[in-house]
Design an enzyme around this catalytic site. Structure first.
Site, PDB file in Angstrom:
ATOM      1  N   GLY A   1       0.823  -1.212   0.000  1.00 24.11           N
ATOM      2  CA  GLY A   1       0.000   0.000   0.000  1.00 24.11           C
ATOM      3  C   GLY A   1       0.852   1.255   0.000  1.00 24.11           C
ATOM      4  O   GLY A   1       1.872   1.338  -0.695  1.00 24.11           O
TER       5      GLY A   1
ATOM      6  N   ASP B   1       1.212  -8.689  -1.866  1.00 21.25           N
ATOM      7  CA  ASP B   1      -0.063  -8.233  -1.294  1.00 21.25           C
ATOM      8  C   ASP B   1      -1.106  -9.325  -1.525  1.00 21.25           C
ATOM      9  O   ASP B   1      -0.814 -10.353  -2.167  1.00 21.25           O
ATOM     10  CB  ASP B   1      -0.494  -6.877  -1.915  1.00 21.25           C
ATOM     11  CG  ASP B   1      -1.279  -6.007  -0.926  1.00 21.25           C
ATOM     12  OD1 ASP B   1      -2.328  -6.466  -0.430  1.00 21.25           O
ATOM     13  OD2 ASP B   1      -0.838  -4.869  -0.657  1.00 21.25           O
TER      14      ASP B   1
ATOM     15  N   ARG C   1      -4.967   3.785  10.240  1.00 17.09           N
ATOM     16  CA  ARG C   1      -5.996   4.516  10.999  1.00 17.09           C
ATOM     17  C   ARG C   1      -6.798   5.467  10.128  1.00 17.09           C
ATOM     18  O   ARG C   1      -6.307   5.957   9.116  1.00 17.09           O
ATOM     19  CB  ARG C   1      -5.318   5.370  12.071  1.00 17.09           C
ATOM     20  CG  ARG C   1      -4.830   4.598  13.232  1.00 17.09           C
ATOM     21  CD  ARG C   1      -4.470   5.522  14.366  1.00 17.09           C
ATOM     22  NE  ARG C   1      -3.194   6.207  14.189  1.00 17.09           N
ATOM     23  CZ  ARG C   1      -2.790   7.207  14.964  1.00 17.09           C
ATOM     24  NH1 ARG C   1      -3.572   7.655  15.926  1.00 17.09           N
ATOM     25  NH2 ARG C   1      -1.615   7.767  14.780  1.00 17.09           N
TER      26      ARG C   1
ATOM     27  N   ASN D   1      -5.787  -6.374  12.253  1.00 15.80           N
ATOM     28  CA  ASN D   1      -4.367  -6.542  11.917  1.00 15.80           C
ATOM     29  C   ASN D   1      -3.735  -7.755  12.600  1.00 15.80           C
ATOM     30  O   ASN D   1      -2.783  -8.333  12.072  1.00 15.80           O
ATOM     31  CB  ASN D   1      -3.597  -5.255  12.255  1.00 15.80           C
ATOM     32  CG  ASN D   1      -3.905  -4.153  11.241  1.00 15.80           C
ATOM     33  OD1 ASN D   1      -4.628  -4.383  10.277  1.00 15.80           O
ATOM     34  ND2 ASN D   1      -3.384  -2.960  11.462  1.00 15.80           N
TER      35      ASN D   1
ATOM     36  N   ARG E   1      10.527  12.543  14.004  1.00 15.47           N
ATOM     37  CA  ARG E   1       9.487  13.578  14.188  1.00 15.47           C
ATOM     38  C   ARG E   1       9.944  14.574  15.255  1.00 15.47           C
ATOM     39  O   ARG E   1       9.827  15.789  15.072  1.00 15.47           O
ATOM     40  CB  ARG E   1       8.164  12.908  14.594  1.00 15.47           C
ATOM     41  CG  ARG E   1       7.508  12.216  13.419  1.00 15.47           C
ATOM     42  CD  ARG E   1       6.285  11.409  13.803  1.00 15.47           C
ATOM     43  NE  ARG E   1       5.564  11.019  12.594  1.00 15.47           N
ATOM     44  CZ  ARG E   1       4.672  10.035  12.538  1.00 15.47           C
ATOM     45  NH1 ARG E   1       4.367   9.344  13.618  1.00 15.47           N
ATOM     46  NH2 ARG E   1       4.067   9.754  11.402  1.00 15.47           N
TER      47      ARG E   1
ATOM     48  N   HIS F   1       4.721   2.836  20.834  1.00 17.67           N
ATOM     49  CA  HIS F   1       4.363   3.709  19.718  1.00 17.67           C
ATOM     50  C   HIS F   1       2.917   4.171  19.907  1.00 17.67           C
ATOM     51  O   HIS F   1       2.007   3.716  19.241  1.00 17.67           O
ATOM     52  CB  HIS F   1       4.518   2.942  18.406  1.00 17.67           C
ATOM     53  CG  HIS F   1       4.265   3.789  17.194  1.00 17.67           C
ATOM     54  ND1 HIS F   1       4.935   4.954  16.941  1.00 17.67           N
ATOM     55  CD2 HIS F   1       3.413   3.623  16.156  1.00 17.67           C
ATOM     56  CE1 HIS F   1       4.499   5.467  15.814  1.00 17.67           C
ATOM     57  NE2 HIS F   1       3.573   4.685  15.312  1.00 17.67           N
TER      58      HIS F   1
HETATM   59  P1  A3D Z   1      -2.281   0.736   3.274  1.00 16.07           P
HETATM   60  O1  A3D Z   1      -1.952   1.736   2.241  1.00 16.07           O
HETATM   61  O2  A3D Z   1      -3.715   0.417   3.514  1.00 16.07           O
HETATM   62  O3  A3D Z   1      -1.512  -0.622   2.904  1.00 16.07           O
HETATM   63  C1  A3D Z   1      -1.689  -1.806   3.597  1.00 16.07           C
HETATM   64  C2  A3D Z   1      -1.621  -2.931   2.593  1.00 16.07           C
HETATM   65  O4  A3D Z   1      -1.668  -4.182   3.301  1.00 16.07           O
HETATM   66  C3  A3D Z   1      -2.777  -2.933   1.595  1.00 16.07           C
HETATM   67  O5  A3D Z   1      -2.283  -2.861   0.270  1.00 16.07           O
HETATM   68  C4  A3D Z   1      -3.473  -4.244   1.873  1.00 16.07           C
HETATM   69  O6  A3D Z   1      -4.046  -4.847   0.719  1.00 16.07           O
HETATM   70  C5  A3D Z   1      -2.323  -5.072   2.432  1.00 16.07           C
HETATM   71  N1  A3D Z   1      -2.738  -6.291   3.130  1.00 16.07           N
HETATM   72  C6  A3D Z   1      -3.857  -6.509   3.844  1.00 16.07           C
HETATM   73  N2  A3D Z   1      -3.868  -7.786   4.278  1.00 16.07           N
HETATM   74  C7  A3D Z   1      -2.740  -8.376   3.829  1.00 16.07           C
HETATM   75  C8  A3D Z   1      -2.182  -9.681   3.940  1.00 16.07           C
HETATM   76  N3  A3D Z   1      -2.806 -10.653   4.610  1.00 16.07           N
HETATM   77  N4  A3D Z   1      -1.005  -9.930   3.328  1.00 16.07           N
HETATM   78  C9  A3D Z   1      -0.377  -8.963   2.631  1.00 16.07           C
HETATM   79  N5  A3D Z   1      -0.848  -7.712   2.500  1.00 16.07           N
HETATM   80  C10 A3D Z   1      -2.025  -7.424   3.089  1.00 16.07           C
HETATM   81  O7  A3D Z   1      -1.650   1.146   4.686  1.00 16.07           O
HETATM   82  P2  A3D Z   1      -0.257   1.912   4.958  1.00 16.07           P
HETATM   83  O8  A3D Z   1       0.786   1.369   4.067  1.00 16.07           O
HETATM   84  O9  A3D Z   1      -0.507   3.358   5.004  1.00 16.07           O
HETATM   85  O10 A3D Z   1      -0.007   1.427   6.470  1.00 16.07           O
HETATM   86  C11 A3D Z   1       0.282   0.078   6.742  1.00 16.07           C
HETATM   87  C12 A3D Z   1       0.321  -0.178   8.246  1.00 16.07           C
HETATM   88  O11 A3D Z   1       1.398   0.554   8.828  1.00 16.07           O
HETATM   89  C13 A3D Z   1      -0.930   0.247   9.010  1.00 16.07           C
HETATM   90  O12 A3D Z   1      -1.271  -0.735   9.972  1.00 16.07           O
HETATM   91  C14 A3D Z   1      -0.504   1.534   9.697  1.00 16.07           C
HETATM   92  O13 A3D Z   1      -1.241   1.774  10.884  1.00 16.07           O
HETATM   93  C15 A3D Z   1       0.933   1.224  10.001  1.00 16.07           C
HETATM   94  N6  A3D Z   1       1.802   2.392  10.255  1.00 16.07           N
HETATM   95  C16 A3D Z   1       2.721   2.260  11.230  1.00 16.07           C
HETATM   96  C17 A3D Z   1       3.573   3.301  11.525  1.00 16.07           C
HETATM   97  C18 A3D Z   1       4.561   3.146  12.611  1.00 16.07           C
HETATM   98  O14 A3D Z   1       5.326   4.058  12.874  1.00 16.07           O
HETATM   99  C19 A3D Z   1       4.632   1.910  13.380  1.00 16.07           C
HETATM  100  C20 A3D Z   1       3.479   4.510  10.794  1.00 16.07           C
HETATM  101  C21 A3D Z   1       2.534   4.607   9.791  1.00 16.07           C
HETATM  102  C22 A3D Z   1       1.686   3.535   9.525  1.00 16.07           C
END
Ligand code: A3D
Length: 311
Positions: free
Chosen positions: A12, A34, A85, A98, A154, A178
């Protein structure tokens, strides 16, 4: 020497940027994995990135897949699989969905690449990295969570913005979970070696600490749908690079503590040495009573979320 293989689980917002940065830094070949529903999306991103390569002249291969066999024996995995989120949500609100995803991902990585180094990004971070560790059975040095790296950048950013000095010269760290209870260690923050506490007032510093704690939420609110992705991606790439190039970087990461800072058997943000051995060491140092009590407070929050995983 054969190129290293970097598998990105989740293609994503963060996943796509991880692929770009890994390729630009020539860390190795990149596979974006994915779910089948998103296979076209990751194949498309991979192809787009392949076509960007001639500008920089790097030869890394970038591919997209929804087949676990394609990530066989990858050296590094970076996991962003899951949902991010939306405004009004806590990171803990993501747990149920998750956690199910993380269990599935951990079982598959264990099967495909039992010797890999794994960086978890999915939220709620401290519980997700714990879940990966429990389900995979990987040794603690090969499982780490990316959060402190981002929270610290940050904090650095806000100090640079407030003082007007180069962000490059700001050093500081954020420890703990976090979430909103994270612990910016202002006492040790410096600009070019000069204590920040000598440069700005305690009121200014307090404002920066408070903004740091909710910095992720500030972006979630602005986006309206989804969370930060550029800085999170770069933070994780620094960790992957430290491992692949055996840099022995000292980065605040969610590492498994076994007594360090008085924490037993939880992943939480602590200064971690990352090199070819994965998380090679945790650098413990004396905290003030206030810092220790803040760390105990953030540990309480982490324990609560971890308990909800039932692992
Ligand atoms: P997003 O753009 O929705 O990407 C997540 C991807 O995961 C999507 O393409 C989904 O299709 C894919 N996915 C769902 N289920 C599966 C699976 N079983 N196997 C493989 N892929 C799957 O989200 P994002 O990239 O913006 O964020 C991803 C995660 O990182 C989220 O949980 C956020 O909360 C987290 N995050 C963490 C931080 C930290 O600092 C820890 C910061 C920002 C985001």
């Amino acid at each position: 020497m054969a190129r290293k293989k970097i598998a990105l689980i989740g293609g994503g917002q963060i996943g796509g940027n991880l692929a770009l940065l890994a390729a630009q830094k020539e860390l190795g070949d990149v596979i974006i994995f994915d779910i089948p529903k998103a296979e076209g999306m990751v194949k498309g991103k991979a192809l787009d990135l392949m076509q960007l390569r001639p500008h920089d002249g790097y030869d890394a291969d970038i591919s997209g897949t929804s087949n676990w066999d394609d990530v066989k024996n990858a050296d590094v995995f970076i996991i962003t699989a899951g949902i991010p989120r939306k405004p009004g949500m806590n990171r803990e609100d993501l747990l149920e969905i998750n956690l199910g995803i993380m269990k599935d991902v951990a079982a598959n990585i264990k099967e495909q690449a039992p010797n890999a180094f794994v960086i978890v990004i999915s939220n709620p971070l401290d519980a997700m990295v714990y879940a990966f560790y429990k389900v995979s059975g990987f040794p603690k040095n090969r499982v780490v969570g990316m959060a402190g790296a981002l929270d610290s950048t940050r904090f650095r950013t806000f100090i640079a913005m407030e003082t007007g000095y180069s962000v490059q010269d700001v050093t500081c760290m954020v420890l703990g979970g976090h979430g909103d209870t994270m612990v910016p260690i202002s006492r040790l923050a410096t600009v070019g070696g000069v204590p920040v506490t000598d440069l700005i007032s305690s009121e200014q510093l307090k404002k920066i600490e408070d903004r740091t704690r909710v910095a992720g939420g500030e972006i979630v609110k602005l986006f309206g749908n989804g969370s930060a992705f550029y800085a999170p991606a770069q933070s994780a790439i620094e960790m992957a690079e430290a491992f692949l190039r055996d840099k022995k970087r000292v980065i605040p990461c969610a590492s498994l503590c076994e007594g360090e800072f008085g924490i037993e058997d939880y992943f939480i943000g602590v200064p971690s040495v990352i090199g070819a051995g994965g998380v090679e060491n945790i650098l413990e140092f004396a905290l003030t009573d206030k810092e220790q009590s803040e760390l105990n407070n953030t540990l309480k929050a982490v324990k609560k979320t971890v308990a909800e995983t039932d692992l």
